[in-house]
Design an enzyme around this catalytic site. Structure first.
Site, PDB file in Angstrom:
ATOM      1  N   HIS A 147     -42.026  24.879  29.893  1.00 33.16           N
ATOM      2  CA  HIS A 147     -40.801  23.489  30.356  1.00 33.16           C
ATOM      3  C   HIS A 147     -39.745  23.456  31.978  1.00 33.16           C
ATOM      4  CE1 HIS A 147     -40.419  23.969  26.429  1.00 33.16           C
ATOM      5  NE2 HIS A 147     -40.557  24.623  25.710  1.00 33.16           N
TER       6      HIS A 147
ATOM      7  N   ASN B 111     -38.520  22.138  19.483  1.00 35.93           N
ATOM      8  CA  ASN B 111     -38.975  21.209  20.571  1.00 35.93           C
ATOM      9  C   ASN B 111     -39.198  20.065  19.190  1.00 35.93           C
ATOM     10  OD1 ASN B 111     -40.100  22.929  22.044  1.00 35.93           O
ATOM     11  ND2 ASN B 111     -41.062  23.960  20.994  1.00 35.93           N
TER      12      ASN B 111
ATOM     13  N   HIS C 109     -30.405  28.855  25.987  1.00 39.89           N
ATOM     14  CA  HIS C 109     -30.206  30.502  25.618  1.00 39.89           C
ATOM     15  C   HIS C 109     -30.468  29.730  23.759  1.00 39.89           C
ATOM     16  CE1 HIS C 109     -30.908  34.356  24.272  1.00 39.89           C
ATOM     17  NE2 HIS C 109     -30.401  34.853  24.944  1.00 39.89           N
TER      18      HIS C 109
HETATM   19 FE1  HDD Z   1     -38.892  28.514  24.841  1.00 37.00          FE
HETATM   20  C1  HDD Z   1     -37.757  27.209  27.867  1.00 37.00           C
HETATM   21  C2  HDD Z   1     -38.541  26.176  23.385  1.00 37.00           C
HETATM   22  C3  HDD Z   1     -40.381  30.032  22.326  1.00 37.00           C
HETATM   23  C4  HDD Z   1     -39.165  31.877  26.024  1.00 37.00           C
HETATM   24  N1  HDD Z   1     -37.835  27.008  25.020  1.00 37.00           N
HETATM   25  C5  HDD Z   1     -37.320  26.810  26.221  1.00 37.00           C
HETATM   26  C6  HDD Z   1     -36.626  25.400  26.293  1.00 37.00           C
HETATM   27  C7  HDD Z   1     -37.341  24.809  25.376  1.00 37.00           C
HETATM   28  C8  HDD Z   1     -38.102  26.159  25.203  1.00 37.00           C
HETATM   29  C9  HDD Z   1     -37.049  23.615  24.999  1.00 37.00           C
HETATM   30  C10 HDD Z   1     -35.938  24.422  27.703  1.00 37.00           C
HETATM   31  C11 HDD Z   1     -35.451  24.825  27.961  1.00 37.00           C
HETATM   32  C12 HDD Z   1     -34.875  24.034  28.804  1.00 37.00           C
HETATM   33  O1  HDD Z   1     -34.895  22.879  28.727  1.00 37.00           O
HETATM   34  O2  HDD Z   1     -34.352  24.691  29.794  1.00 37.00           O
HETATM   35  N2  HDD Z   1     -39.258  28.305  23.151  1.00 37.00           N
HETATM   36  C13 HDD Z   1     -38.992  26.848  22.673  1.00 37.00           C
HETATM   37  C14 HDD Z   1     -38.952  26.479  20.640  1.00 37.00           C
HETATM   38  C15 HDD Z   1     -40.486  27.794  21.280  1.00 37.00           C
HETATM   39  C16 HDD Z   1     -39.600  28.698  21.856  1.00 37.00           C
HETATM   40  C17 HDD Z   1     -38.814  25.414  20.029  1.00 37.00           C
HETATM   41  C18 HDD Z   1     -40.321  28.834  19.691  1.00 37.00           C
HETATM   42  C19 HDD Z   1     -40.134  28.170  18.538  1.00 37.00           C
HETATM   43  N3  HDD Z   1     -40.052  30.545  24.529  1.00 37.00           N
HETATM   44  C20 HDD Z   1     -40.439  30.755  22.902  1.00 37.00           C
HETATM   45  C21 HDD Z   1     -40.753  31.887  23.190  1.00 37.00           C
HETATM   46  C22 HDD Z   1     -40.629  32.887  24.539  1.00 37.00           C
HETATM   47  C23 HDD Z   1     -39.775  31.481  24.890  1.00 37.00           C
HETATM   48  C24 HDD Z   1     -41.618  33.160  21.792  1.00 37.00           C
HETATM   49  C25 HDD Z   1     -40.254  34.155  24.593  1.00 37.00           C
HETATM   50  C26 HDD Z   1     -40.416  34.805  24.088  1.00 37.00           C
HETATM   51  N4  HDD Z   1     -38.713  29.462  26.295  1.00 37.00           N
HETATM   52  C27 HDD Z   1     -38.843  31.034  27.353  1.00 37.00           C
HETATM   53  C28 HDD Z   1     -38.293  31.000  28.058  1.00 37.00           C
HETATM   54  C29 HDD Z   1     -38.029  29.970  28.855  1.00 37.00           C
HETATM   55  C30 HDD Z   1     -37.810  28.706  27.524  1.00 37.00           C
HETATM   56  C31 HDD Z   1     -39.129  31.940  29.325  1.00 37.00           C
HETATM   57  C32 HDD Z   1     -37.934  29.558  30.485  1.00 37.00           C
HETATM   58  C33 HDD Z   1     -36.901  28.671  31.420  1.00 37.00           C
HETATM   59  C34 HDD Z   1     -35.941  29.370  29.856  1.00 37.00           C
HETATM   60  O3  HDD Z   1     -36.565  29.415  28.852  1.00 37.00           O
HETATM   61  O4  HDD Z   1     -34.728  28.610  30.556  1.00 37.00           O
HETATM   62  O5  HDD Z   1     -37.801  32.025  28.317  1.00 37.00           O
END
Ligand code: HDD
Length: 678
Positions: free
Chosen positions: A72, A145, A336
């Site tokens: 993202h 999402n 978060h």
């Molecule tokens: Fe995630 C970012 C949505 C599964 C780890 N995620 C992130 C963002 C969105 C989502 C919208 C961007 C937030 C922003 O605009 O700053 N993610 C989802 C959805 C998931 C999902 C809908 C499944 C239902 N994500 C998911 C899993 C993991 C992560 C299973 C790890 C175990 N996601 C992250 C992250 C991010 C992230 C690496 C990257 C940047 C951030 O968090 O702030 O921690």
């Protein structure tokens, strides 16, 4: 104190700085007398370390970049507010869901998932839809999402998934795309992804606008009311403008013509007062009914069919303000899924459980330490008190000696609040079992809902999905991976697999059992739920000097009255003169605009004299036609479309009737004219 839509804005005001009209200083506040030249020993001599202004400016610049989000990375955000239609007291004690007169400020960041920060907006991908509610009980983040299910069932597989869709490590290609070997290798070896990949191959993954896509919390969460009764809940955002998409050829061209297509669209809509709106819906399941479904409600690769568990619309979010500074706000915002308020809790969905760890962890590296909650965008609008101290970039000046609990000095404060006083108490779910590294058998079915999705599509949607699979798998170099991928599709639908196999040069699946699910969920089809409308849609008006002043002015006014956004395109910039002296200002030329950036085209005439302009206009119209868009022409503009076959989306009238604009707008309300596809 009741919350109001402006409480976050007021809080941010103290951090806003504008340098206009000020004298230049260093960060220490010292005025500098020289801004162009570093300090040197003699005019042609070496620079001296003593130049503190040079050193400070350069050091700050050298550290301007922070790590982009691991997923993202490419996103855009806006402020707004959420208002409730009806109290949800019966189901949850969450403060912001009690009183319909309270408006809660929000900050929403939309994003693509796979691409880097500078990648194109219109790529095929899921879109992030992350909302921060600044409630009076603390921040609540709904980090969702635009697709209601996910690729994997257990968070431990997230790094594998992401490694597979990111550019391949040996050559860092391709950018922001799943159309390559490693992703399809992952797909064919991790069949739990089947359902989400069906959504990803559908037009949901190429939205027309962030304003025209749904949002989903994906996981099963819990609502808990004042009496302590819990219910399972899923969250939905439904765009008031309806769900609309691009077509694939158009999406690819937009990535070149305007990589900022979606952020520009959101920015401009808000600047023009076309505030995007989304209704919030919830699906609820009583705890007693946890096992009443033919899927496990904790499995994030499954949705709750809306026909079985209706979506209750409970409120509306309006986005009405752009950011002042993309880095300070959009980039530094930290979401978060674990940011919840009393009345909202988690389920044991193993993907959600893992996410609860990942988000703080990623912010620590991305935002450089544990004090990112103090950044203006992340601060709650309510006060916060605890014994957390120190760390990089600490801004709060905590006075007094106490930073521990329990204590006598401050009379044992800050003290935990009881539930009656608004303290969050984790839901006391009874859990028992052995420690195992296994997945429940109830998560084993990977194909039923993938098939349900396919069954629910119209022929047009099916055709687009077939083409998307053929494109993506067609880009895979390894024939083995192409074959494996087609075999997995065969477990969903044999006919679909056979078509894709034919397109990508492999065999139709052999000895693969096709899912026998016949169930449909019409709610997942975009076409079946089409909301017709023209508001905020962009119409390109092609015109040149000598256009019919009276008719074109009238038609343009009617377009504007209907809430569309007409823009004038010509062969050069400046002012055009109509046959009666009417003047109109050109917005774009054929060089600076393109048909893929508009929803419809109207050729108003006046361009025929210049052979080059005529050629450009013809190609503009033909491309719009090939993307199924509404096309209109009057006066000598009709020459541009003389060889296009007539249909309901093509309105050609040399002398426009009084209904011309109406007919055109009715056709535009259809969004696209798919009859041209067959
Ligand atoms: Fe995630 C970012 C949505 C599964 C780890 N995620 C992130 C963002 C969105 C989502 C919208 C961007 C937030 C922003 O605009 O700053 N993610 C989802 C959805 C998931 C999902 C809908 C499944 C239902 N994500 C998911 C899993 C993991 C992560 C299973 C790890 C175990 N996601 C992250 C992250 C991010 C992230 C690496 C990257 C940047 C951030 O968090 O702030 O921690």
């Amino acid at each position: 104190m009741a919350n109001n839509e402006n409480s976050k804005d007021k809080q941010l005001e103290q951090f806003r700085v504008n340098n206009k009209g000020e004298k230049l200083t260093t960060n220490q506040g010292v005025r500098v007398s020289e801004g162009e030249h570093s300090l040197k020993a003699g005019e042609r001599g070496p620079t001296l370390m003593e130049d503190f202004h040079f050193r400070e400016k350069m050091t700050h610049f050298d550290h301007e970049r922070i790590p982009e989000r691991i997923v993202h990375a490419r996103g855009f955000a806006a402020y707004g507010y959420f208002e409730l239609y009806q109290s949800m007291k019966e189901y949850t004690k969450a403060g912001f869901l009690q009183d319909p007169s309270v408006k809660t400020p929000v900050f929403v960041r939309f994003s693509t998932v796979a691409g880097s920060r500078g990648s194109g907006d219109s790529v095929r991908d899921a879109r992030g839809f992350a909302t921060k509610f600044y409630t009076e009980e603390g921040n609540y983040d709904l980090v969702g999402n635009n697709i209601p299910v996910f690729f994997i069932q257990d968070a431990i597989k997230f790094p594998d998934l992401v490694h597979s869709f990111k550019p391949e490590p040996h050559n860092e290609m391709p950018q922001a795309a799943t159309a390559h070997d490693t992703f399809w290798d992952f797909f064919s070896n991790n069949t739990e992804a089947a359902h989400m990949v069906m959504w990803n191959m559908s037009d949901r993954a190429i939205p027309r606008s962030y304003r025209m896509m749904e949002g989903f919390g994906v996981h099963t969460f819990r609502f808990i009311n004042e009496q302590g009764k819990a219910r399972f809940v899923k969250f939905h955002w439904k765009p008031v403008l309806g769900v609309k998409s691009l077509v694939w050829d158009e999406a690819q061209k937009i990535a070149g013509k305007d990589p900022d297509f979606h952020r520009r669209d959101l920015w401009e809509a808000i600047e023009m007062g076309d505030y995007p709106e989304y209704e919030l819906g919830v699906q609820m399941i009583d705890e007693e009914d946890e096992f009443s479904f033919d899927f496990d409600i904790l499995d994030p690769t499954k949705l709750w069919p809306e026909e079985d568990v209706p979506v209750k619309i409970i409120g509306k979010m309006t986005l009405n303000r752009n950011v002042d500074n993309v880095f300070a706000e959009t980039e530094q915002v930290a979401f978060h899924p674990g940011h919840v308020v009393p009345g909202i809790d988690f389920s044991n969905d193993p993907l959600l459980q893992g996410r609860l760890f990942s988000y703080t962890d990623t912010q620590l590296i991305r935002l450089g330490g544990p004090n990112f909650h103090e950044l203006p965008i992340n601060r709650p609008v309510c006060p916060y008190h605890n014994n957390q101290r120190d760390g990089y970039g600490r801004m709060t000046i905590n006075t007094g000696p106490v930073s521990y609990h329990k204590n006598s000095i401050d009379n044992n404060t800050p003290a935990p609040a009881s539930e009656e006083e608004g303290g969050h108490a984790h839901y006391q779910e009874k859990v028992e079992g052995r420690k195992v590294q296994r997945r429940s058998d109830s998560f084993k079915d990977h194909y039923s809902q993938a098939k349900m999705f396919w069954n629910s599509m119209t022929d047009v949607e099916k055709e687009h999905i077939t083409e998307a699979f053929s494109f993506e798998i067609g880009k895979v170099k390894s024939k083995d991976i192409r074959q494996q991928s087609v075999n997995v599709i065969g477990s969903i639908d044999a006919a679909l697999a056979a078509k894709v196999a034919d397109a990508v040069g492999v065999n139709p699946p052999k000895d693969v059992e096709e899912s026998n699910v016949t169930k449909e969920s019409p709610a997942v089809s975009m076409e079946k739920n089409k909301i017709k409308g023209v508001a905020t849609r962009k119409i390109a008006i092609l015109a040149g000097n000598g256009f019919h002043g009276k008719d074109v002015s009238k038609i343009t006014k009617e377009f504007e009255k209907a809430g569309t956004r007409p823009e004038i395109i010509s062969n050069k910039q400046g002012v055009l003169k109509g046959d009666d002296g009417t003047e109109i200002e050109v917005d774009h030329t054929f060089l600076t605009a393109d048909s893929v950036l508009f929803d419809a085209v109207y050729a108003a005439g006046g361009l025929n004299e210049d052979p080059k302009a005529k050629k450009q206009a013809v190609s503009f119209m033909h491309e719009a036609f090939s993307h199924y868009k509404t096309i209109g022409a009057t006066h000598d503009g009709v020459d541009f479309i003389a060889d296009l076959p007539a249909d309901s989306g093509l309105i050609s009238e040399t002398s426009p009737s009084k209904d011309f604009a109406d007919t055109f707008l009715n056709a535009l309300a259809e969004h696209r004219h798919w009859n041209r596809q067959f």
